[in-house]
Enzyme design. Structure first.
Site, PDB file in Angstrom:
ATOM      1  N   GLU A  50      52.057  37.591  90.016  1.00  0.00           N
ATOM      2  CA  GLU A  50      52.540  36.354  90.633  1.00  0.00           C
ATOM      3  C   GLU A  50      52.827  35.274  89.591  1.00  0.00           C
ATOM      4  OE1 GLU A  50      49.881  38.050  91.594  1.00  0.00           O
ATOM      5  OE2 GLU A  50      50.081  38.525  93.738  1.00  0.00           O
ATOM      6  N   PHE A 112      36.851  37.022 103.681  1.00  0.00           N
ATOM      7  CA  PHE A 112      37.448  37.852 102.635  1.00  0.00           C
ATOM      8  C   PHE A 112      38.674  37.138 102.018  1.00  0.00           C
ATOM      9  CE2 PHE A 112      40.708  41.287 101.905  1.00  0.00           C
ATOM     10  CZ  PHE A 112      40.118  41.824 100.760  1.00  0.00           C
ATOM     11  N   GLN A 113      38.690  37.022 100.720  1.00  0.00           N
ATOM     12  CA  GLN A 113      39.790  36.419  99.953  1.00  0.00           C
ATOM     13  C   GLN A 113      39.968  34.914 100.204  1.00  0.00           C
ATOM     14  OE1 GLN A 113      43.246  39.000 100.727  1.00  0.00           O
ATOM     15  NE2 GLN A 113      42.759  40.094  98.832  1.00  0.00           N
ATOM     16  N   VAL A 382      55.365  30.531  73.737  1.00  0.00           N
ATOM     17  CA  VAL A 382      54.510  29.580  73.024  1.00  0.00           C
ATOM     18  C   VAL A 382      53.699  30.378  72.006  1.00  0.00           C
ATOM     19  CG1 VAL A 382      52.471  28.107  73.303  1.00  0.00           C
ATOM     20  CG2 VAL A 382      54.437  27.843  74.816  1.00  0.00           C
ATOM     21  N   PHE A 467      49.835  31.636  65.802  1.00  0.00           N
ATOM     22  CA  PHE A 467      49.868  30.177  65.891  1.00  0.00           C
ATOM     23  C   PHE A 467      48.446  29.608  65.823  1.00  0.00           C
ATOM     24  CE2 PHE A 467      50.391  26.013  67.777  1.00  0.00           C
ATOM     25  CZ  PHE A 467      51.581  25.586  67.209  1.00  0.00           C
TER      26      PHE A 467
HETATM   27  C1  LIG Z   1      53.262  25.161  70.372  1.00  0.00           C
HETATM   28  C2  LIG Z   1      54.081  23.935  70.627  1.00  0.00           C
HETATM   29  C3  LIG Z   1      54.347  23.055  69.602  1.00  0.00           C
HETATM   30  C4  LIG Z   1      55.154  21.928  69.815  1.00  0.00           C
HETATM   31  N1  LIG Z   1      55.482  21.111  68.759  1.00  0.00           N
HETATM   32  C5  LIG Z   1      56.401  20.126  68.947  1.00  0.00           C
HETATM   33  C6  LIG Z   1      56.894  19.368  67.856  1.00  0.00           C
HETATM   34  O1  LIG Z   1      56.499  19.534  66.712  1.00  0.00           O
HETATM   35  N2  LIG Z   1      57.840  18.441  68.123  1.00  0.00           N
HETATM   36  C7  LIG Z   1      58.329  18.207  69.395  1.00  0.00           C
HETATM   37  O2  LIG Z   1      59.205  17.374  69.576  1.00  0.00           O
HETATM   38  N3  LIG Z   1      57.843  18.889  70.423  1.00  0.00           N
HETATM   39  C8  LIG Z   1      56.927  19.851  70.240  1.00  0.00           C
HETATM   40  N4  LIG Z   1      56.501  20.589  71.300  1.00  0.00           N
HETATM   41  C9  LIG Z   1      57.019  20.260  72.639  1.00  0.00           C
HETATM   42  C10 LIG Z   1      56.254  19.074  73.208  1.00  0.00           C
HETATM   43  O3  LIG Z   1      55.023  19.513  73.715  1.00  0.00           O
HETATM   44  C11 LIG Z   1      57.067  18.405  74.339  1.00  0.00           C
HETATM   45  O4  LIG Z   1      57.334  19.363  75.326  1.00  0.00           O
HETATM   46  C12 LIG Z   1      58.386  17.842  73.863  1.00  0.00           C
HETATM   47  O5  LIG Z   1      58.235  17.080  72.694  1.00  0.00           O
HETATM   48  C13 LIG Z   1      58.942  16.966  74.962  1.00  0.00           C
HETATM   49  O6  LIG Z   1      60.291  16.830  74.773  1.00  0.00           O
HETATM   50  P1  LIG Z   1      61.079  15.721  75.586  1.00  0.00           P
HETATM   51  O7  LIG Z   1      60.465  14.403  75.317  1.00  0.00           O
HETATM   52  O8  LIG Z   1      62.505  15.916  75.260  1.00  0.00           O
HETATM   53  O9  LIG Z   1      60.914  16.191  77.113  1.00  0.00           O
HETATM   54  P2  LIG Z   1      59.932  15.715  78.282  1.00  0.00           P
HETATM   55  O10 LIG Z   1      58.526  15.667  77.846  1.00  0.00           O
HETATM   56  O11 LIG Z   1      60.265  16.558  79.430  1.00  0.00           O
HETATM   57  O12 LIG Z   1      60.375  14.212  78.575  1.00  0.00           O
HETATM   58  C14 LIG Z   1      61.600  13.892  79.151  1.00  0.00           C
HETATM   59  C15 LIG Z   1      61.570  12.435  79.578  1.00  0.00           C
HETATM   60  O13 LIG Z   1      62.872  12.088  80.028  1.00  0.00           O
HETATM   61  C16 LIG Z   1      62.775  11.409  81.268  1.00  0.00           C
HETATM   62  N5  LIG Z   1      64.017  11.684  81.986  1.00  0.00           N
HETATM   63  C17 LIG Z   1      64.387  12.806  82.634  1.00  0.00           C
HETATM   64  N6  LIG Z   1      65.642  12.675  83.107  1.00  0.00           N
HETATM   65  C18 LIG Z   1      66.069  11.457  82.739  1.00  0.00           C
HETATM   66  C19 LIG Z   1      67.286  10.743  82.914  1.00  0.00           C
HETATM   67  N7  LIG Z   1      68.324  11.286  83.556  1.00  0.00           N
HETATM   68  N8  LIG Z   1      67.377   9.516  82.400  1.00  0.00           N
HETATM   69  C20 LIG Z   1      66.326   8.940  81.748  1.00  0.00           C
HETATM   70  N9  LIG Z   1      65.167   9.559  81.544  1.00  0.00           N
HETATM   71  C21 LIG Z   1      65.037  10.803  82.033  1.00  0.00           C
HETATM   72  C22 LIG Z   1      61.533  11.964  81.922  1.00  0.00           C
HETATM   73  O14 LIG Z   1      61.034  11.047  82.877  1.00  0.00           O
HETATM   74  C23 LIG Z   1      60.616  12.160  80.714  1.00  0.00           C
HETATM   75  O15 LIG Z   1      59.862  10.996  80.443  1.00  0.00           O
HETATM   76  C24 LIG Z   1      55.670  21.689  71.104  1.00  0.00           C
HETATM   77  C25 LIG Z   1      55.379  22.553  72.148  1.00  0.00           C
HETATM   78  C26 LIG Z   1      54.610  23.678  71.917  1.00  0.00           C
HETATM   79  C27 LIG Z   1      54.361  24.608  73.045  1.00  0.00           C
HETATM   80  C1  LIG Z   2      47.676  31.181  78.346  1.00  0.00           C
HETATM   81  C2  LIG Z   2      47.327  30.673  76.986  1.00  0.00           C
HETATM   82  N1  LIG Z   2      46.235  31.129  76.346  1.00  0.00           N
HETATM   83  C3  LIG Z   2      45.923  30.686  75.103  1.00  0.00           C
HETATM   84  C4  LIG Z   2      46.718  29.751  74.480  1.00  0.00           C
HETATM   85  C5  LIG Z   2      46.387  29.271  73.073  1.00  0.00           C
HETATM   86  N2  LIG Z   2      47.413  29.815  72.163  1.00  0.00           N
HETATM   87  C6  LIG Z   2      48.501  29.128  71.786  1.00  0.00           C
HETATM   88  S1  LIG Z   2      49.524  30.004  70.816  1.00  0.00           S
HETATM   89  C7  LIG Z   2      48.515  31.334  70.845  1.00  0.00           C
HETATM   90  C8  LIG Z   2      48.840  32.583  70.067  1.00  0.00           C
HETATM   91  C9  LIG Z   2      50.106  33.226  70.462  1.00  0.00           C
HETATM   92  O1  LIG Z   2      50.117  34.493  69.876  1.00  0.00           O
HETATM   93  P1  LIG Z   2      51.401  35.386  69.880  1.00  0.00           P
HETATM   94  O2  LIG Z   2      51.987  35.449  71.233  1.00  0.00           O
HETATM   95  O3  LIG Z   2      51.096  36.670  69.233  1.00  0.00           O
HETATM   96  O4  LIG Z   2      52.418  34.535  68.991  1.00  0.00           O
HETATM   97  P2  LIG Z   2      52.296  34.217  67.415  1.00  0.00           P
HETATM   98  O5  LIG Z   2      51.816  32.828  67.325  1.00  0.00           O
HETATM   99  O6  LIG Z   2      51.387  35.207  66.807  1.00  0.00           O
HETATM  100  O7  LIG Z   2      53.685  34.363  66.926  1.00  0.00           O
HETATM  101  C10 LIG Z   2      47.373  31.086  71.622  1.00  0.00           C
HETATM  102  C11 LIG Z   2      46.266  32.039  71.836  1.00  0.00           C
HETATM  103  C12 LIG Z   2      47.833  29.277  75.205  1.00  0.00           C
HETATM  104  N3  LIG Z   2      48.644  28.369  74.699  1.00  0.00           N
HETATM  105  N4  LIG Z   2      48.131  29.768  76.432  1.00  0.00           N
END
Ligand SMILES: Cc1cc2nc3c(=O)[nH]c(=O)nc-3n(C[C@H](O)[C@H](O)[C@H](O)COP(=O)(O)OP(=O)(O)OC[C@H]3O[C@@H](n4cnc5c(N)ncnc54)[C@H](O)[C@@H]3O)c2cc1C
Ligand SMILES: Cc1ncc(C[n+]2csc(CCOP(=O)(O)OP(=O)(O)O)c2C)c(N)n1
Ligand SMILES: [Mg+2]
Length: 574
Positions: A50, A112-113, A382, A467
């Site tokens: 799911e 159940f469930q 991620v 990561f």
């Molecule tokens: C492992 C990992 C590492 C990351 N590292 C980085 C990093 O180094 N740098 C980075 O930048 N991000 C990074 N991110 C992503 C980060 O977590 C955020 O998701 C990202 O920075 C958010 O991007 P955003 O501000 O464009 O989008 P959002 O967080 O979605 O924000 C969008 C904003 O726009 C507004 N909005 C939407 N539509 C409109 C509209 N039509 N007009 C005006 N406003 C509007 C919303 O209300 C919201 O406030 C990482 C993510 C992961 C998973």
């Molecule tokens: C559901 C979930 N569990 C744990 C984490 C913490 N976490 C972030 S990145 C990562 C490792 C990802 O490993 P992999 O998919 O092998 O990618 P790699 O970074 O090795 O390229 C973990 C455990 C998470 N973000 N989401």
């Protein structure tokens, strides 16, 4: 004429434009699945988990802007939806979840469930209500749909299996679901104030995010008038980076030095449609101006000098005539030159020479960027794949880039690719998976065959939760608990009726990716990539550097010198 609640439910979904429901069948869902079976135009997409269903519905919603729908049976069935629903909700894409429930007369007996979906899903939804009486339909469902579309996020309808099978005479539909977001612009005097702030400032940097979708022209015109560099937040990449002579890259831990410096050295930062979450990366002394469609976002991440509520496209159209054209490009040129340097540094890391193992993941991402088509939908796990995507996948206004950017869940790429491919038949869909992420929801590899989805899954197989290792190193922990003992994923794919390719030499990367893309069906490419690939943050704080050194010292003291040599070989001496 009386009809069953489930039948009416499915009719309303069809009226809202729903083409499919992703889910796993179950006893309490029988009313819904049977109504879908008997109705043309709505498809039941049966998956193996799911969570996959919820991610797939979220991906469909993100790509189409329309309602994505997923369903889980009572108790554990709908509980499995939850992580994918959190993702959709935090990405603010409209998804309806049907949480089937235990028989209504058993609620509260510890049956159940039994779970309490109204409590469980409260935090990851705008609307979460139980239908306990047939006469609540269709109104409850209509409100749920309308809420998901207008507030953008998740609505959950909890439907006991017995209520779904009850008859209802009631069919007083109220809503026609032609929802188009209104144009929102700030008051004229606020726009004047913003314009005069911008005219006065010397060094302006724009931080642009996902809220700039559909505002590319206005954004570029604004940067041209202000001679301002544009930094993007990750979710803004696909809407901001392409055809953009003002682009200076991303900021944040995974960003570019140029993006970081353009943020930190500006005098005025203009935030447009972004919720970039990391406070450390905002300038402390700059004036900060922000436009967002939601007032509650203003000042959420940094201090704020002026905040305006408006849609970016329409607000910039009103703002542009108020701004004076600048001619001084000095600041912009410095930022652009930093960007060229950062870009070159990154490109220099993306090399692959025949025989030189291990394969650098950067090289894989760069090759993928070259061989993928102009309309490709990329979904990215991620983990380190997010880094490689941010740095090496070029967007063009037609390619799309999905991940679990805001919720940050692993295992998103394959499920999102499934939703992308089903809702966009004929379009190229490529998942960049981590070995950890892929194996977490690997069961739905089987769905690629079952549903005939020609998704290409590229597994960055580094034998680790890479990561997390990186984070451990950066913060001074010795890596532990991150090893993955993997099979040859290509063989697993073959067993599942999916073409499996394995690559362990740089020479094989491009041919394998080309073969995968040319293949008319699902493919998994398992690529053995280097484990110790440093993805250095753009600016390391002194304490981070100390911690990093500490890691090296600890590693030596623990007799793990081989690892340091490995680090050195893959990073320092190339
Ligand atoms: C492992 C990992 C590492 C990351 N590292 C980085 C990093 O180094 N740098 C980075 O930048 N991000 C990074 N991110 C992503 C980060 O977590 C955020 O998701 C990202 O920075 C958010 O991007 P955003 O501000 O464009 O989008 P959002 O967080 O979605 O924000 C969008 C904003 O726009 C507004 N909005 C939407 N539509 C409109 C509209 N039509 N007009 C005006 N406003 C509007 C919303 O209300 C919201 O406030 C990482 C993510 C992961 C998973
Ligand atoms: C559901 C979930 N569990 C744990 C984490 C913490 N976490 C972030 S990145 C990562 C490792 C990802 O490993 P992999 O998919 O092998 O990618 P790699 O970074 O090795 O390229 C973990 C455990 C998470 N973000 N989401
Ligand atoms: Mg890994």
């Amino acid at each position: 004429m009386a009809k069953r609640v489930a039948e009416l439910f499915v009719e309303i979904l069809a009226a809202a434009g729903t083409e499919r429901i992703y889910g796993v069948a179950g006893d309490s869902l029988n009313g819904i699945t049977d109504s879908v079976r008997r109705r043309n135009g709505i498809e039941w997409v049966g998956l193996r988990h799911e969570e996959t269903a919820a991610f797939a519905a979220g991906a469909e919603a993100a790509l189409t802007g329309r309602l994505g729908v997923c369903a889980g049976s009572c108790g554990p069935g709908n509980l499995h939806l939850i992580n994918g629903l959190y993702d959709a909700h935090r990405s603010r894409v409209p998804v309806l979840a049907i949480a089937a429930h235990i028989p209504s007369q058993e609620i509260g007996s510890g049956y159940f469930q039994e779970t309490h979906p109204e409590s469980l899903f409260k935090e990851c939804s705008h609307f979460c209500e139980l239908v306990s009486n047939p006469s609540q339909m269709p109104r409850t469902l209509e409100i749920a749909i309308q809420t998901a579309l207008s507030k953008r996020g998740v609505s959950v309808v909890v439907l006991p299996g017995d209520v779904a099978l009850m008859n209802t005479e009631n069919d007083d539909r109220r809503v026609n679901f032609t929802f188009a977001p209104p144009h929102t612009v700030p008051r004229p005097e606020e726009l004047d104030q913003l314009a005069s702030e911008l005219d006065r400032a010397r060094r302006v940097t724009i931080l642009a995010g996902a809220g700039c979708a559909g505002a590319h022209d206005q954004l570029i015109q604004l940067a041209a008038k202000l001679q301002a560099p544009i930094v993007h937040a990750m979710r803004g990449k696909e809407f901001v980076e392409y055809d953009n002579p003002y682009d200076v890259g991303m900021t944040g831990l995974l960003g570019f030095a140029s993006g970081y410096h353009a943020m930190m050295n500006c005098e005025t930062l203009l935030m447009l449609g972004t919720d970039f979450p990391y406070q450390q990366f905002y300038p402390k002394n700059a004036r900060i101006l922000q436009i967002d469609i939601r007032a509650e976002q203003l000042g959420r991440r940094s201090h704020l000098d002026l905040g305006l509520v408006g849609g970016i496209a329409e607000t910039l159209s009103e703002l542009l005539p108020r701004i004076t054209q600048r001619t001084d490009r000095t600041y912009l040129e410095v930022c652009l030159s930093n960007y060229r340097e950062a870009r070159k540094g990154l490109d220099d890391l993306a090399t692959g020479k025949p025989g030189q193992r291990p394969i650098h993941p950067q090289y894989v991402a760069k090759m993928l960027n070259e061989v993928a088509g102009p309309e490709t939908i990329f979904t990215v796990d991620v983990g380190t794949p997010v880094i490689w995507a941010a740095r090496y996948l070029a967007m063009n206004g037609r390619r799309r880039l999905l991940s679990s950017f805001n919720h940050g869940s692993m295992a998103n790429a394959l499920p999102q690719a499934i939703g992308a491919q089903i809702s966009h038949p004929g379009r190229q869909v490529i998942a960049l998976s981590g070995d950890g992420g892929f194996s977490m929801l690997m069961g739905d590899l089987l769905s690629l065959r079952q549903l005939n989805l020609p998704v290409k899954v590229i597994v960055f197989n580094n034998g680790s939760l890479g990561f997390v290792e990186l984070e451990m190193k950066a913060t001074g922990f010795l890596q532990h608990g991150t090893d993955l003992v993997n099979p040859d994923f290509a063989k697993i794919a073959e067993g599942a009726g999916v073409l499996g390719l394995h690559v362990d030499d740089p020479e094989g990367v491009r041919p394998a990716l080309e073969q995968a893309i040319a293949h008319d069906g699902p493919v998994l490419v398992d690529i053995a990539v280097s484990r110790q690939e440093l993805a250095m943050p753009p600016s390391l704080k002194l304490d981070q550097i100390i911690d990093f050194n500490l890691y090296l010292i600890r590693a030596i003291l623990n007799g793990r010198g081989d690892e340091i040599i490995d680090l050195a070989r893959t990073n320092l001496f190339r």
